[in-house]
Design a protein around this motif. Structure first.
Motif, PDB file in Angstrom:
ATOM      1  N   PRO A  12       4.949  -8.911  -1.189  1.00 34.42           N
ATOM      2  CA  PRO A  12       4.998 -10.026  -2.139  1.00 34.42           C
ATOM      3  C   PRO A  12       4.875  -9.560  -3.591  1.00 34.42           C
ATOM      4  O   PRO A  12       5.343 -10.222  -4.506  1.00 34.42           O
ATOM      5  N   ALA A  13       4.234  -8.418  -3.810  1.00 36.11           N
ATOM      6  CA  ALA A  13       4.068  -7.855  -5.160  1.00 36.11           C
ATOM      7  C   ALA A  13       3.805  -6.364  -5.025  1.00 36.11           C
ATOM      8  O   ALA A  13       3.287  -5.901  -4.009  1.00 36.11           O
ATOM      9  N   VAL A  14       4.167  -5.617  -6.055  1.00 40.92           N
ATOM     10  CA  VAL A  14       3.928  -4.174  -6.044  1.00 40.92           C
ATOM     11  C   VAL A  14       2.441  -3.927  -6.285  1.00 40.92           C
ATOM     12  O   VAL A  14       1.891  -4.398  -7.280  1.00 40.92           O
ATOM     13  N   PRO A  15       1.762  -3.207  -5.391  1.00 41.53           N
ATOM     14  CA  PRO A  15       0.350  -2.914  -5.609  1.00 41.53           C
ATOM     15  C   PRO A  15       0.167  -1.917  -6.759  1.00 41.53           C
ATOM     16  O   PRO A  15       1.079  -1.165  -7.088  1.00 41.53           O
ATOM     17  N   ASP A  16      -0.994  -1.913  -7.324  1.00 43.36           N
ATOM     18  CA  ASP A  16      -1.338  -0.924  -8.347  1.00 43.36           C
ATOM     19  C   ASP A  16      -1.429   0.435  -7.655  1.00 43.36           C
ATOM     20  O   ASP A  16      -2.273   0.618  -6.769  1.00 43.36           O
ATOM     21  N   PRO A  17      -0.573   1.411  -8.020  1.00 44.50           N
ATOM     22  CA  PRO A  17      -0.581   2.694  -7.297  1.00 44.50           C
ATOM     23  C   PRO A  17      -1.929   3.419  -7.334  1.00 44.50           C
ATOM     24  O   PRO A  17      -2.350   3.986  -6.331  1.00 44.50           O
ATOM     25  N   ALA A  18      -2.617   3.386  -8.461  1.00 42.87           N
ATOM     26  CA  ALA A  18      -3.902   4.084  -8.561  1.00 42.87           C
ATOM     27  C   ALA A  18      -4.937   3.463  -7.622  1.00 42.87           C
ATOM     28  O   ALA A  18      -5.655   4.160  -6.915  1.00 42.87           O
ATOM     29  N   GLY A  19      -5.008   2.155  -7.608  1.00 33.90           N
ATOM     30  CA  GLY A  19      -5.959   1.477  -6.734  1.00 33.90           C
ATOM     31  C   GLY A  19      -5.633   1.667  -5.271  1.00 33.90           C
ATOM     32  O   GLY A  19      -6.512   1.898  -4.445  1.00 33.90           O
ATOM     33  N   LEU A  20      -4.345   1.585  -4.939  1.00 34.68           N
ATOM     34  CA  LEU A  20      -3.931   1.780  -3.556  1.00 34.68           C
ATOM     35  C   LEU A  20      -4.171   3.214  -3.109  1.00 34.68           C
ATOM     36  O   LEU A  20      -4.619   3.464  -1.997  1.00 34.68           O
ATOM     37  N   TYR A  21      -3.893   4.160  -3.980  1.00 32.53           N
ATOM     38  CA  TYR A  21      -4.141   5.574  -3.682  1.00 32.53           C
ATOM     39  C   TYR A  21      -5.613   5.791  -3.320  1.00 32.53           C
ATOM     40  O   TYR A  21      -5.940   6.399  -2.305  1.00 32.53           O
ATOM     41  N   LEU A  33      -4.755  12.758   6.437  1.00 34.68           N
ATOM     42  CA  LEU A  33      -3.892  12.400   5.324  1.00 34.68           C
ATOM     43  C   LEU A  33      -4.536  12.932   4.057  1.00 34.68           C
ATOM     44  O   LEU A  33      -5.643  12.556   3.716  1.00 34.68           O
ATOM     45  N   CYS A  34      -3.877  13.828   3.386  1.00 36.27           N
ATOM     46  CA  CYS A  34      -4.454  14.459   2.202  1.00 36.27           C
ATOM     47  C   CYS A  34      -3.721  13.959   0.967  1.00 36.27           C
ATOM     48  O   CYS A  34      -2.549  14.266   0.773  1.00 36.27           O
ATOM     49  N   GLY A  35      -4.380  13.165   0.161  1.00 34.01           N
ATOM     50  CA  GLY A  35      -3.748  12.599  -1.019  1.00 34.01           C
ATOM     51  C   GLY A  35      -3.332  13.655  -2.016  1.00 34.01           C
ATOM     52  O   GLY A  35      -4.031  14.622  -2.248  1.00 34.01           O
ATOM     53  N   GLN A  36      -2.143  13.450  -2.590  1.00 38.02           N
ATOM     54  CA  GLN A  36      -1.627  14.390  -3.564  1.00 38.02           C
ATOM     55  C   GLN A  36      -1.402  13.771  -4.926  1.00 38.02           C
ATOM     56  O   GLN A  36      -1.247  14.476  -5.892  1.00 38.02           O
ATOM     57  N   GLY A  37      -1.300  12.471  -5.022  1.00 36.54           N
ATOM     58  CA  GLY A  37      -1.149  11.880  -6.333  1.00 36.54           C
ATOM     59  C   GLY A  37      -0.215  10.691  -6.378  1.00 36.54           C
ATOM     60  O   GLY A  37       0.391  10.315  -5.390  1.00 36.54           O
ATOM     61  N   PHE A  38      -0.124  10.118  -7.552  1.00 35.37           N
ATOM     62  CA  PHE A  38       0.684   8.928  -7.748  1.00 35.37           C
ATOM     63  C   PHE A  38       1.309   8.971  -9.136  1.00 35.37           C
ATOM     64  O   PHE A  38       0.764   9.554 -10.064  1.00 35.37           O
ATOM     65  N   SER A  39       2.477   8.381  -9.262  1.00 33.61           N
ATOM     66  CA  SER A  39       3.138   8.226 -10.563  1.00 33.61           C
ATOM     67  C   SER A  39       4.396   7.383 -10.381  1.00 33.61           C
ATOM     68  O   SER A  39       5.000   7.382  -9.309  1.00 33.61           O
ATOM     69  N   ASN A  40       4.772   6.680 -11.412  1.00 29.52           N
ATOM     70  CA  ASN A  40       6.032   5.913 -11.420  1.00 29.52           C
ATOM     71  C   ASN A  40       6.259   5.096 -10.148  1.00 29.52           C
ATOM     72  O   ASN A  40       7.303   5.184  -9.518  1.00 29.52           O
ATOM     73  N   ASN A  41       5.255   4.320  -9.761  1.00 30.54           N
ATOM     74  CA  ASN A  41       5.350   3.480  -8.568  1.00 30.54           C
ATOM     75  C   ASN A  41       5.630   4.268  -7.293  1.00 30.54           C
ATOM     76  O   ASN A  41       6.308   3.789  -6.381  1.00 30.54           O
ATOM     77  N   CYS A  42       5.121   5.473  -7.210  1.00 27.39           N
ATOM     78  CA  CYS A  42       5.217   6.299  -6.003  1.00 27.39           C
ATOM     79  C   CYS A  42       3.845   6.871  -5.677  1.00 27.39           C
ATOM     80  O   CYS A  42       3.064   7.166  -6.574  1.00 27.39           O
ATOM     81  N   ARG A  56       7.520   4.730  -1.918  1.00 28.44           N
ATOM     82  CA  ARG A  56       8.246   4.325  -3.123  1.00 28.44           C
ATOM     83  C   ARG A  56       8.218   2.813  -3.212  1.00 28.44           C
ATOM     84  O   ARG A  56       8.707   2.120  -2.330  1.00 28.44           O
ATOM     85  N   PHE A  57       7.650   2.312  -4.306  1.00 28.90           N
ATOM     86  CA  PHE A  57       7.510   0.873  -4.488  1.00 28.90           C
ATOM     87  C   PHE A  57       8.586   0.337  -5.425  1.00 28.90           C
ATOM     88  O   PHE A  57       8.838   0.898  -6.488  1.00 28.90           O
ATOM     89  N   LEU A  92      -4.398  -2.712   2.741  1.00 24.39           N
ATOM     90  CA  LEU A  92      -5.186  -2.294   1.592  1.00 24.39           C
ATOM     91  C   LEU A  92      -4.575  -2.773   0.265  1.00 24.39           C
ATOM     92  O   LEU A  92      -5.298  -2.965  -0.705  1.00 24.39           O
ATOM     93  N   GLY A  93      -3.278  -2.976   0.240  1.00 24.42           N
ATOM     94  CA  GLY A  93      -2.617  -3.407  -0.987  1.00 24.42           C
ATOM     95  C   GLY A  93      -2.973  -4.813  -1.413  1.00 24.42           C
ATOM     96  O   GLY A  93      -2.825  -5.168  -2.571  1.00 24.42           O
ATOM     97  N   ARG A  94      -3.463  -5.621  -0.496  1.00 24.79           N
ATOM     98  CA  ARG A  94      -3.833  -7.001  -0.836  1.00 24.79           C
ATOM     99  C   ARG A  94      -4.901  -7.066  -1.901  1.00 24.79           C
ATOM    100  O   ARG A  94      -4.897  -7.945  -2.737  1.00 24.79           O
TER     101      ARG A  94
END
Length: 98
Positions: A12-21, A33-42, A56-57, A92-94
């Motif tokens: 319904p909406a693009v989640p905030d990448p930093a918060g979702l990460y 799952l080892c997080g590597q980062g976020f940028s540009n809606n990815c 990719r959002f 989690l995106g909610r």
């Protein structure tokens, strides 16, 4: 090795990448799952066995791309990680929408 989109689902909406990460990293044990980062809606994550997932959002959807996946394991890998990542993003995106 190949890169392919294993799943597309609508949001319904693009989640905030930093918060979702942060939420995904907190919900999934680092051994899976080892997080590597976020940028540009990815969002990019390292997976077991040297695989990588990229979320990719877009305005109305999310695409899950798997990278560095051997062609003979693509279907199995997509069947495992596609639903897992979709569930995490949907659930989690909610709480972390823009």
């Amino acid at each position: 090795m190949s890169d392919f989109c294993c799943r597309t689902f609508f949001l319904p909406a693009v989640p905030d990448p930093a918060g979702l990460y942060g939420a995904i990293c907190a919900a999934v044990p680092p051994c899976y799952l080892c997080g590597q980062g976020f940028s540009n809606n990815c969002l990019r994550f390292g997976l077991e066995g040297g695989l990588q997932a990229e979320l990719r959002f877009y305005a109305d959807r999310c695409e899950i791309w798997l990278r560095h996946c051997p062609p003979d394991k693509a279907e199995t890998t997509a069947g495992v990680y596609g639903p897992l990542l979709e569930e995490l993003v949907t659930r989690l995106g909610r709480g972390v929408k823009k």
